[in-house]
Design a protein around this motif. Structure first.
Motif, PDB file in Angstrom:
ATOM      1  N   THR A 175    -127.066   7.739  78.094  1.00 41.47           N
ATOM      2  CA  THR A 175    -127.064   6.756  76.920  1.00 41.47           C
ATOM      3  C   THR A 175    -127.372   7.727  75.510  1.00 41.47           C
ATOM      4  N   VAL A 176    -128.375   8.659  75.712  1.00 38.06           N
ATOM      5  CA  VAL A 176    -128.325   9.537  74.407  1.00 38.06           C
ATOM      6  C   VAL A 176    -127.256  10.120  74.073  1.00 38.06           C
ATOM      7  N   ARG A 177    -126.431  10.715  75.038  1.00 35.65           N
ATOM      8  CA  ARG A 177    -125.418  11.625  74.870  1.00 35.65           C
ATOM      9  C   ARG A 177    -124.321  10.895  74.167  1.00 35.65           C
ATOM     10  N   HIS A 178    -124.239   9.517  74.380  1.00 34.43           N
ATOM     11  CA  HIS A 178    -123.202   8.674  73.812  1.00 34.43           C
ATOM     12  C   HIS A 178    -123.738   7.883  72.769  1.00 34.43           C
ATOM     13  N   SER A 179    -124.788   7.817  72.270  1.00 33.83           N
ATOM     14  CA  SER A 179    -125.334   7.295  71.051  1.00 33.83           C
ATOM     15  C   SER A 179    -125.020   8.122  69.710  1.00 33.83           C
ATOM     16  N   ALA A 180    -124.700   7.479  68.710  1.00 36.52           N
ATOM     17  CA  ALA A 180    -124.711   7.962  67.564  1.00 36.52           C
ATOM     18  C   ALA A 180    -126.300   8.276  66.781  1.00 36.52           C
ATOM     19  N   GLU A 181    -126.137   9.145  65.918  1.00 34.42           N
ATOM     20  CA  GLU A 181    -127.497   9.775  65.678  1.00 34.42           C
ATOM     21  C   GLU A 181    -128.163   8.583  64.848  1.00 34.42           C
ATOM     22  N   HIS A 182    -127.313   7.652  63.996  1.00 30.73           N
ATOM     23  CA  HIS A 182    -127.944   6.802  63.299  1.00 30.73           C
ATOM     24  C   HIS A 182    -128.595   5.443  63.880  1.00 30.73           C
ATOM     25  N   VAL A 183    -128.266   5.339  65.190  1.00 32.60           N
ATOM     26  CA  VAL A 183    -128.880   4.303  65.765  1.00 32.60           C
ATOM     27  C   VAL A 183    -130.160   4.233  65.819  1.00 32.60           C
TER      28      VAL A 183
END
Length: 219
Positions: free
Chosen positions: A111-119
């Motif tokens: 989940t972390v890997r595929h989340s944008a930094e701005h989330v």
């Protein structure tokens, strides 16, 4: 051997690199599971060190927390916890439970890997970003592995890279000049540091975008 201060400087934090955070969660989970597997045949009904839970109950808490961080990052609520709670099979043997910890860590890392930094997503200790939730997972994994290994008589030290990353992201007021692993144990109320007594109450600051005392955005 590097001095404590040098060790802290040479273990980098990972400001917003979601891939690097994800890899660190996975690697740390693998290390924790490996040492706990070595004690799988011991008595897991004994209290985990410093906790009211047994070692087996501490594993349940660990699975719930790590999956919960993934759930928050997926659902991105603004004012509440998610409604999905994960639990280990109460009848499973310890090796199977440790498999469950690996699954939980993989869910968080992916989940972390595929989340944008701005989330951003809600957490009671500050609305956080992917790096923040990864760091929370690192604290859960390392601190509770420490609790269990101490209770079971296993020799283990917190990994320095994971400790440094977690401290830098979640504990902006952590004291300098100590090994990251020692600092993380102090931050989480598990040990004392020279000149600093063991904390009796603590919490991290997962807030994304918080600013350091010097005015620069925190890692």
């Amino acid at each position: 051997m590097a001095s404590p201060t040098t060790a802290a400087r040479t273990v980098p934090a990972l400001p917003g690199d979601t891939r690097a955070w994800a890899e660190l969660v996975s690697a740390t989970a693998d290390e924790c599971r490996a040492v706990l597997t070595g004690g799988a045949d011991r008595d897991w009904s004994v209290p985990a060190a410093g906790l009211d839970w047994s070692c087996r109950q501490t594993l349940d808490h660990l699975a719930l927390g790590v999956v919960g961080y993934a759930g928050l990052l997926i659902a991105r609520p603004t004012d509440r916890y998610v409604t999905l709670f994960a639990a280990l099979d109460p009848h499973a043997e310890i090796p199977a439970c440790l498999e469950g910890i690996g699954i939980a860590a993989t869910l968080l890392a992916t989940t972390v890997r595929h989340s944008a930094e701005h989330v951003r997503a809600w957490h009671p200790w500050g609305p956080s970003d992917p790096a923040g939730f990864a760091a929370m997972g690192l604290v859960e994994l390392t601190a509770h592995t420490y609790d269990i290994t101490r209770a079971l008589g296993l020799t283990w030290a917190l990994p320095e890279r994971a400790s440094a990353a977690a401290v830098a992201r979640l504990f902006p007021d952590a004291p300098a000049g100590h090994r990251p692993s020692d600092t993380l144990l102090w931050c989480t109320g598990r040990t004392a540091l020279p000149g600093l007594p063991r904390r009796t109450a603590w919490q991290w600051d997962g807030t994304a975008g918080r600013r350091t005392p010097g005015g620069a955005p925190a890692a």
